[in-house]
Design a protein around this motif. Structure first.
Motif, mmCIF file in Angstrom:
data_model
loop_
_atom_site.group_PDB
_atom_site.id
_atom_site.type_symbol
_atom_site.label_atom_id
_atom_site.label_comp_id
_atom_site.label_asym_id
_atom_site.label_seq_id
_atom_site.Cartn_x
_atom_site.Cartn_y
_atom_site.Cartn_z
ATOM 1 N N ILE A 93 0.825 -1.215 0.000
ATOM 2 C CA ILE A 93 0.000 0.000 0.000
ATOM 3 C C ILE A 93 0.861 1.268 0.000
ATOM 4 C CG2 ILE A 93 -1.659 1.322 1.385
ATOM 5 C CD1 ILE A 93 -2.817 -1.422 2.262
ATOM 6 N N LEU A 94 1.985 1.245 0.722
ATOM 7 C CA LEU A 94 2.823 2.431 0.864
ATOM 8 C C LEU A 94 3.761 2.668 -0.319
ATOM 9 C CD1 LEU A 94 3.741 2.051 4.632
ATOM 10 C CD2 LEU A 94 2.233 3.773 3.640
ATOM 11 N N LYS A 95 4.018 1.637 -1.103
ATOM 12 C CA LYS A 95 4.980 1.734 -2.198
ATOM 13 C C LYS A 95 4.675 2.883 -3.173
ATOM 14 C CE LYS A 95 7.461 -1.038 -5.566
ATOM 15 N NZ LYS A 95 7.635 -2.369 -6.142
ATOM 16 N N PRO A 96 3.418 3.103 -3.595
ATOM 17 C CA PRO A 96 3.147 4.209 -4.521
ATOM 18 C C PRO A 96 3.498 5.591 -3.957
ATOM 19 C CG PRO A 96 1.265 2.722 -4.429
ATOM 20 C CD PRO A 96 2.222 2.297 -3.370
ATOM 21 N N PHE A 97 3.602 5.701 -2.625
ATOM 22 C CA PHE A 97 3.922 6.974 -1.988
ATOM 23 C C PHE A 97 5.410 7.101 -1.670
ATOM 24 C CE2 PHE A 97 -0.453 5.858 -0.830
ATOM 25 C CZ PHE A 97 -1.120 6.951 -1.366
ATOM 26 N N GLY A 98 6.196 6.134 -2.098
ATOM 27 C CA GLY A 98 7.640 6.160 -1.850
ATOM 28 C C GLY A 98 7.986 5.815 -0.413
ATOM 29 N N LEU A 99 7.100 5.131 0.260
ATOM 30 C CA LEU A 99 7.326 4.756 1.660
ATOM 31 C C LEU A 99 7.306 3.236 1.802
ATOM 32 C CD1 LEU A 99 4.841 7.260 3.343
ATOM 33 C CD2 LEU A 99 7.327 7.463 3.293
ATOM 34 N N SER A 100 7.741 2.786 2.939
ATOM 35 C CA SER A 100 7.614 1.370 3.287
ATOM 36 C C SER A 100 7.378 1.280 4.789
ATOM 37 C CB SER A 100 8.871 0.579 2.899
ATOM 38 O OG SER A 100 9.906 0.801 3.828
ATOM 39 N N THR A 101 7.101 0.110 5.251
ATOM 40 C CA THR A 101 6.887 -0.057 6.689
ATOM 41 C C THR A 101 8.168 0.191 7.479
ATOM 42 O OG1 THR A 101 7.229 -2.434 6.463
ATOM 43 C CG2 THR A 101 4.945 -1.651 6.464
ATOM 44 N N ASP A 102 9.313 0.204 6.780
ATOM 45 C CA ASP A 102 10.570 0.521 7.455
ATOM 46 C C ASP A 102 10.604 1.985 7.894
ATOM 47 O OD1 ASP A 102 11.474 -2.085 7.118
ATOM 48 O OD2 ASP A 102 12.388 -1.616 5.169
ATOM 49 N N ASN A 103 9.711 2.824 7.326
ATOM 50 C CA ASN A 103 9.625 4.219 7.725
ATOM 51 C C ASN A 103 8.850 4.389 9.041
ATOM 52 O OD1 ASN A 103 9.340 4.571 4.363
ATOM 53 N ND2 ASN A 103 10.868 5.809 5.417
ATOM 54 N N PHE A 104 8.347 3.302 9.557
ATOM 55 C CA PHE A 104 7.576 3.361 10.791
ATOM 56 C C PHE A 104 8.213 2.456 11.835
ATOM 57 C CE2 PHE A 104 4.816 4.335 7.281
ATOM 58 C CZ PHE A 104 4.130 5.451 7.715
ATOM 59 N N GLN A 105 8.274 2.966 13.047
ATOM 60 C CA GLN A 105 8.887 2.206 14.127
ATOM 61 C C GLN A 105 7.787 1.786 15.108
ATOM 62 O OE1 GLN A 105 11.575 4.532 16.473
ATOM 63 N NE2 GLN A 105 12.477 2.763 17.479
ATOM 64 N N MET A 106 7.735 0.515 15.394
ATOM 65 C CA MET A 106 6.744 0.005 16.342
ATOM 66 C C MET A 106 7.423 -0.282 17.669
ATOM 67 S SD MET A 106 4.493 -2.603 13.975
ATOM 68 C CE MET A 106 3.713 -3.305 15.393
ATOM 69 N N GLU A 107 6.811 0.212 18.749
ATOM 70 C CA GLU A 107 7.322 -0.054 20.089
ATOM 71 C C GLU A 107 6.198 -0.676 20.905
ATOM 72 O OE1 GLU A 107 8.829 3.492 21.906
ATOM 73 O OE2 GLU A 107 10.031 4.013 20.162
ATOM 74 N N GLN A 108 6.510 -1.780 21.573
ATOM 75 C CA GLN A 108 5.490 -2.429 22.397
ATOM 76 C C GLN A 108 5.544 -1.853 23.801
ATOM 77 O OE1 GLN A 108 5.820 -6.682 22.863
ATOM 78 N NE2 GLN A 108 3.639 -6.870 23.314
ATOM 79 N N ASP A 109 4.377 -1.474 24.302
ATOM 80 C CA ASP A 109 4.251 -0.977 25.668
ATOM 81 C C ASP A 109 4.267 -2.186 26.600
ATOM 82 O OD1 ASP A 109 3.720 0.362 28.001
ATOM 83 O OD2 ASP A 109 1.713 1.041 27.429
ATOM 84 N N PRO A 110 5.248 -2.251 27.520
ATOM 85 C CA PRO A 110 5.358 -3.443 28.367
ATOM 86 C C PRO A 110 4.163 -3.656 29.302
ATOM 87 C CG PRO A 110 6.976 -1.781 29.003
ATOM 88 C CD PRO A 110 6.295 -1.286 27.777
ATOM 89 N N GLU A 111 3.477 -2.588 29.653
ATOM 90 C CA GLU A 111 2.351 -2.731 30.574
ATOM 91 C C GLU A 111 1.085 -3.199 29.866
ATOM 92 O OE1 GLU A 111 1.812 0.799 32.895
ATOM 93 O OE2 GLU A 111 3.931 0.866 33.436
ATOM 94 N N SER A 112 0.726 -2.506 28.779
ATOM 95 C CA SER A 112 -0.535 -2.822 28.101
ATOM 96 C C SER A 112 -0.371 -3.866 26.997
ATOM 97 C CB SER A 112 -1.145 -1.560 27.506
ATOM 98 O OG SER A 112 -0.354 -1.109 26.418
ATOM 99 N N LYS A 113 0.870 -4.155 26.607
ATOM 100 C CA LYS A 113 1.190 -5.076 25.515
ATOM 101 C C LYS A 113 0.706 -4.556 24.158
ATOM 102 C CE LYS A 113 2.952 -8.280 28.178
ATOM 103 N NZ LYS A 113 4.361 -8.370 28.346
ATOM 104 N N GLY A 114 0.230 -3.316 24.119
ATOM 105 C CA GLY A 114 -0.167 -2.681 22.867
ATOM 106 C C GLY A 114 1.063 -2.107 22.176
ATOM 107 N N TYR A 115 0.862 -1.549 20.981
ATOM 108 C CA TYR A 115 1.977 -1.026 20.197
ATOM 109 C C TYR A 115 1.773 0.455 19.914
ATOM 110 C CZ TYR A 115 3.651 -5.729 19.293
ATOM 111 O OH TYR A 115 4.160 -7.006 19.436
ATOM 112 N N LYS A 116 2.895 1.212 19.911
ATOM 113 C CA LYS A 116 2.905 2.594 19.467
ATOM 114 C C LYS A 116 3.652 2.623 18.136
ATOM 115 C CE LYS A 116 4.532 3.987 23.656
ATOM 116 N NZ LYS A 116 5.296 4.864 24.501
ATOM 117 N N ILE A 117 3.156 3.416 17.199
ATOM 118 C CA ILE A 117 3.788 3.513 15.887
ATOM 119 C C ILE A 117 4.293 4.935 15.708
ATOM 120 C CG2 ILE A 117 3.465 3.309 13.405
ATOM 121 C CD1 ILE A 117 1.258 1.271 13.991
ATOM 122 N N ASN A 118 5.592 5.069 15.396
ATOM 123 C CA ASN A 118 6.217 6.372 15.167
ATOM 124 C C ASN A 118 6.766 6.417 13.745
ATOM 125 O OD1 ASN A 118 5.891 7.167 17.931
ATOM 126 N ND2 ASN A 118 7.645 5.890 18.442
#
Length: 121
Positions: A93-118
């Motif tokens: 999906i991101l390829k047409p915009f010159g992006l990839s998922t490597d442009n996003f960093q996922m961090e897992q919250d140790p308490e909630s086990k959810g993820y933050k995307i930067n």
């Protein structure tokens, strides 16, 4: 079971349990068949039921200790596989915009086990 037709064995044992919900051997055979087909959650549930009916059942006691790590390992494997597929979809999906998922960093919250995307460039 001896013919390694585990799906049929599960079906037969389920029918036997339906007819007699205290039929220990049917629970045991079904649990063995579930384990052979890597359906560890169902297997554990049957072994727990066996322990309700017969708390001294040695194989069930051992299985209740042995299965939780296998369940956790399988769930982790499935999670990694699913994240890999989501990453591939995201890259498509991101390829047409010159992006990839490597442009996003996922961090897992140790308490909630959810993820933050930067976003990063």
């Amino acid at each position: 079971m001896k013919l390694e037709n585990y799906k049929r064995a599960i079906k037969d044992c389920s029918k036997a349990i339906e007819l007699d919900d205290k039929y220990l051997k049917a629970y045991f055979r079904r649990a063995q068949s579930y384990e052979a087909t890597e359906k560890y959650d169902e297997c554990l549930a049957d072994f727990k039921k066996i322990l309700e009916l017969d708390p001294a059942h040695k194989e069930a006691q051992a299985a209740v200790i042995r299965l939780p790590p296998l369940i956790e390992e399988k769930n982790e494997k499935l999670k990694k596989e699913m994240l890999g597929k989501l990453k591939d979809l995201g890259n498509m999906i991101l390829k047409p915009f010159g992006l990839s998922t490597d442009n996003f960093q996922m961090e897992q919250d140790p308490e909630s086990k959810g993820y933050k995307i930067n976003f990063k460039q």
